[in-house]
Design an enzyme around this catalytic site. Sequence first.
Site, PDB file in Angstrom:
ATOM      1  N   GLN A   1      -1.709 -94.011 -61.141  1.00  0.00           N
ATOM      2  CA  GLN A   1      -2.442 -93.658 -59.936  1.00  0.00           C
ATOM      3  C   GLN A   1      -3.668 -94.548 -59.754  1.00  0.00           C
ATOM      4  O   GLN A   1      -4.295 -94.523 -58.702  1.00  0.00           O
ATOM      5  CB  GLN A   1      -2.866 -92.178 -59.974  1.00  0.00           C
ATOM      6  CG  GLN A   1      -1.700 -91.215 -59.776  1.00  0.00           C
ATOM      7  CD  GLN A   1      -2.112 -89.752 -59.748  1.00  0.00           C
ATOM      8  OE1 GLN A   1      -1.604 -88.964 -60.534  1.00  0.00           O
ATOM      9  NE2 GLN A   1      -3.016 -89.366 -58.858  1.00  0.00           N
TER      10      GLN A   1
ATOM     11  N   ARG B   1      -3.873 -81.968 -57.939  1.00  0.00           N
ATOM     12  CA  ARG B   1      -3.962 -81.842 -56.497  1.00  0.00           C
ATOM     13  C   ARG B   1      -5.272 -81.201 -56.054  1.00  0.00           C
ATOM     14  O   ARG B   1      -5.306 -80.251 -55.272  1.00  0.00           O
ATOM     15  CB  ARG B   1      -2.792 -81.046 -55.939  1.00  0.00           C
ATOM     16  CG  ARG B   1      -2.614 -81.383 -54.472  1.00  0.00           C
ATOM     17  CD  ARG B   1      -1.284 -81.037 -53.934  1.00  0.00           C
ATOM     18  NE  ARG B   1      -1.197 -81.505 -52.569  1.00  0.00           N
ATOM     19  CZ  ARG B   1      -0.081 -81.843 -51.977  1.00  0.00           C
ATOM     20  NH1 ARG B   1       1.046 -81.779 -52.606  1.00  0.00           N
ATOM     21  NH2 ARG B   1      -0.084 -82.250 -50.736  1.00  0.00           N
ATOM     22  N   CYS B   2      -6.365 -81.721 -56.609  1.00  0.00           N
ATOM     23  CA  CYS B   2      -7.670 -81.303 -56.136  1.00  0.00           C
ATOM     24  C   CYS B   2      -8.637 -82.368 -56.586  1.00  0.00           C
ATOM     25  O   CYS B   2      -8.306 -83.196 -57.404  1.00  0.00           O
ATOM     26  CB  CYS B   2      -8.095 -79.964 -56.738  1.00  0.00           C
ATOM     27  SG  CYS B   2      -8.438 -80.040 -58.491  1.00  0.00           S
TER      28      CYS B   2
ATOM     29  N   GLU C   1      -5.651 -82.450 -50.813  1.00  0.00           N
ATOM     30  CA  GLU C   1      -5.885 -81.480 -51.869  1.00  0.00           C
ATOM     31  C   GLU C   1      -6.438 -80.169 -51.368  1.00  0.00           C
ATOM     32  O   GLU C   1      -6.407 -79.159 -52.063  1.00  0.00           O
ATOM     33  CB  GLU C   1      -6.799 -82.131 -52.900  1.00  0.00           C
ATOM     34  CG  GLU C   1      -6.133 -83.437 -53.343  1.00  0.00           C
ATOM     35  CD  GLU C   1      -6.934 -84.256 -54.296  1.00  0.00           C
ATOM     36  OE1 GLU C   1      -8.161 -84.183 -54.221  1.00  0.00           O
ATOM     37  OE2 GLU C   1      -6.327 -84.958 -55.106  1.00  0.00           O
TER      38      GLU C   1
END
Lengths: 284, 805, 163
Positions: free
Chosen positions: B236, B383-384, B759
């Site tokens: 990522q 996912r935040c 997110e």
Amino acid sequence: MIPARFDYHRPGDIAAALAILGEHGDEARVIAGGHSLIPMMKLRMTDLAHLVDLQDIAELRDIAVEGGTVRLGAMVTQHDLIASAELAQAAPLVREAALQIADPQVRYCGTVGGNVANGDPGNDMPGLMQCLGATFHLVGPGGERTVAARDYYEAAYMTAREDDEILTAITFAVPSGGYAYEKQKRKIGDYATAACAALVTMEGGRCTQASIAMTNLSDVPVWSEAAVQALVGTGCEADAIGAAVEAARADIDPTEDNRGPVDFKRHVAGVMIRRAIERAVSRA
Amino acid sequence: MKDLPDSQERTVALKGLGTSRKRVEDARFTQGKGNYVDDIKLPGMLFGDFVRSPHAHARVKAIHTEAAMKVPGVLAVITARDLEPLGLHWMPTLAGDKQMVLADGKVLFQGQEVAFVVATDRYAAADGIEAVEVEYEDLPVVTDPFKALEPDAPVLREDLAGKTEGAHGPRRHHNHIFTWEQGDREATEQVIAEADVVAEEMIYYHRTHPCPLEPCGCVAQMDKVNGKLTIWGTFQAPHAIRTVVSLISGIEEHNIRIVSPDIGGGFGNKVGAYPGYICSAVASIVTGKPVKWVEDRMDNLMTTAFARDYWMKGRIAATKEGKITGLWCHVTADHGGFDACADPTKFPAGFFNICTGSYDIPTAFLSVDGVYTNKAPGGVAYRCSFRVTEAAYFIERMIEILAIELGMDAAELRRINFIKAEQFPYHSALGWEYDSGDYHTAWDKALAAVDYAGLRREQAERVDAFRRGETRKLLGIGLTHFTEIVGAGPVKNCDILGLGMFDSCEIRIHPTGSAIARLGTISQGQGHATTFAQILASEIGLPADSITVEEGDTDTAPYGLGTYGSRSTPVAGAATAMAGRKIRAKAQMIAAYLLEVHDDDLEWDVDRFAVKGDPERFKTMKEIAFAAYNQAIPGLEPGLEAVSYYDPPNMTYPFGAYVCVMEIDVDTGQTEIRQFYALDDCGTRINPMIIEGQVHGGLTEALAIAMGQEIAYDEMGNVKTGTLMDFFVPTAVETPHYTTDHTVTPSPHHPIGAKGVGESPNVGGVPAFSNAVHDAFRAFGLRQSHMPHDHWRVWKIASGLGLHG
Amino acid sequence: MGKQHYQITVNGEARDVLAEPRELLIHTLREQLSITGPHIGCETSHCGACTVDIDGRSVKSCTVFIAQAAGREITTVEGLGTPDAMHPLQEAFREHHGLQCGYCTPGMITRAYRLLQENPSPTEEEVRFGIAGNLCRCTGYQNIVKAILAAAAEMNAAKEAAE
């Protein structure tokens, strides 16, 4: 997740399959749909030298309803069970239960024979077959013998089948009356937290026949004779159903797993049993 | 006015900002032509895989590799002893700690990497792994972070013996990592002591895992002829990986090429550096052949980065009218065997200090203790943004509990405490400057959309019916108003391992008026190739369809810190707009020359510069691009290119209002989402179709986390949820239909006003689902019950409240 | 048992592969035949990323040995359409944003293909039930369901027009 090496056999008939089993003894295993066995092999939790694939044995694939008897070849898949109009007519309970097994892809591969044969307490078909009073047909070197589904299971993964025998078919009488399969699971593809199959026949407002069996609530499927006795002869009023639920619950012995602790499972089992009986009665 | 329709048509043709442009990525994915790591096949490529520890805490007495070396196809078995001379048996983590690459004398969690078997293919590698024999001596296991801090707890990190100072300050115990404090302790304690009402609760946000559908993996290729190491991998943050690889290997950075091909979902799991990457690179250097490593699902769930595992003790103080006066929070953070969180350096608990949420809380204090246990390392933002979902869950639970304490409606309690629109920019008590927001508008819109009053009436009727024995189902109304903090971040306070968290975009306009833009980020499904082209289309007036967006290859892309924490749009998106503006500025000079007017006599009109007051005289960007390359323009270099490195002046603060309506079967613990309404305000909306898709996906991951998904350990440190049978990922059947909505409050400091959205639905979704469960039982006295709310835990709530008769 | 020759038909083409019987079909497809549309997601037959069509049945190819697949006809996402003539499902997934990272997409589309062969006009509920063997981590399924329903309508309209 890579399985260990094995020798592969694809016999064309049962005699050839039996010969391979006879030659290799407990080093050989029969594979049907493979969706229980192959994951175990990939995790290297089961070790076997010979795999005997039954897919080419055409006679194992038939669904037949004749003379009040249903005969399911061992290689009939869950998908076949769902798709068969004849079976849906004769024994809609089977279709209702099959729809609650695994997911579409697995149902195309998973067979009724594989589901009942290996004694996995999580499988749905064993309890269902006990509910239906089914007979398992085992063929071995000495020919065919039959074992009642209710006598087949000894402990988790321990059954009445000998290593050199193949479960080739399941037969049961076309059931009458109302039916229901109630299953609680965490999601599609999961085994049951608790499940119950029920058949109830009512005549003139009286229950004349009943059959109650449960899945994944003990190390073997549980058919509850006491629950049957609690229902037969009654009008299946709330009291009678309550008594049947309690009787069935007395016969189970769930263990704790990721689905929850024992007290939860016992409670949910009661709910599933009640719902199954009530729905069966409503259809009777 | 005759220009207006024309200009509108030209705007539509650009498919720029605000358009639901179809994705350019999809053609290859729908036809099976994506290119993921495991699709890469190089001549002579080998396959490596790990021998992993079955024990959670054990001494490694001996590793016997002889039998494995005899397995056909096995070429090498690498252990820590082989890596030690290279200094690679340990590696730095992103959190300033270090982590074993291969077991160095002991193992600290189940599944830890012990040896790396290199073979001709994955079958031979698997056979080799079976043949490696490891002698272990069990050590006492600690999986509870509170027990880990007891004086006589087993020593986990023997390598840190005697070290009283860690990367984030003093350590006070052998299993203690750091203490991080924010806010005013004394003032907060005083406010709490003097408050009318104080609600106190322990809120646990359980350990879970991002579980992208594609697991982690890489292919490493050492080209000994040219001295160049190339690693294709599930990264990522490819540039950060390149720098880290260079720092730990000593290979100069220009001789390292990191490529992120298509990535099958990341969700934070693919931010970190894993032993597989190091071992593959070493194996390639040793064998001279490319080496692939791809983990399987069990490896992924058991060993690569987990998320959450925060024990959050809270106290919230308020007046009896419900005005919040203070918030106190202490977190015990379970980091596992190594501290491998992927947080900015100065933030060892990420941005957890956003835990005052959407509320105007004048006084607050936060402290976080990081702790080692015998669990896998990680602590990534699933996912935040960094620890923001933990913070949002904490405050949104505390608000609900305060509402119970006050006997107030939880929607009303939120309303009277929201930061007001006119208070922005708002300085929070824990140190943030919220850039913008309009919470009341969003909240009112949400409550009206779901007929909140009607829902409460229905709920009250349901409770009555339940008490009368007419139903066994309860109705829960889960409310959430969350504030995210994303777009890390300003270099003055945001770096990872010293790498500033700016991002970048480089644009080349081709002579015939198409373009390529390269960014320092990397899409994992977010659709960057689609949306960044849209930003650019609106900035430079070339159609999005004529703009290629390329990411992920460190040899060609400008340096950037990658994609996580919803930072791509706030940071790289801003860089894209700024680079576009540089292009436009030069284009204006060229147009002025071509039209023989002064620069200032031109105005921008969608895709062209036109002479002010004389719109018939213009030069389109297409014409300008050609001229830029092919016409000698006095005082200007040929070409039309720009690069922008964008250091954001502040974070962005997306927010949203969610309502979840849930039916709960008291007897089975089964839950059903009847309705889910999600209003998101992510500022300027680049592509509404993609935003909606992001919201659907984030909500579904939130559903999973809240309702069943966990990495659970038994007391021996065995992972109980290591496959997708037990690790809950919902199917289409368990997933509800969502209704999405929005308000638009642009970020005042972002070039196009965008804030990021990927997110938000996870951050807001988890408390919405959880609050719905809690709310259903509020009438029967429930205050707090820890997630995940799977069937048996919901059943246990009902049982504990005496609802089973 | 060492490597054997196995014959399979993949996307209409007869293929001969040399493999150990234990080789999983997904690996044969991906490694030997370079058909990389089907992906590996969970390896325990839960996620469906490896879904292919075998003799008219949707099958998770991570849970089939090449030896079992010998003699069978296999269709993967690569066999459903061409770049110039994509399958309506492939078009609909793009049109309705039924994918994000794309990893589940080949398996999902291959499964949806078989679902629509068996049930050309499914309800939303039937679609959800019919794709429950395929996990997606990105989309929340809502747009996948929408895409499949749209593709079904498209295919039915095309069929009607042809008749």
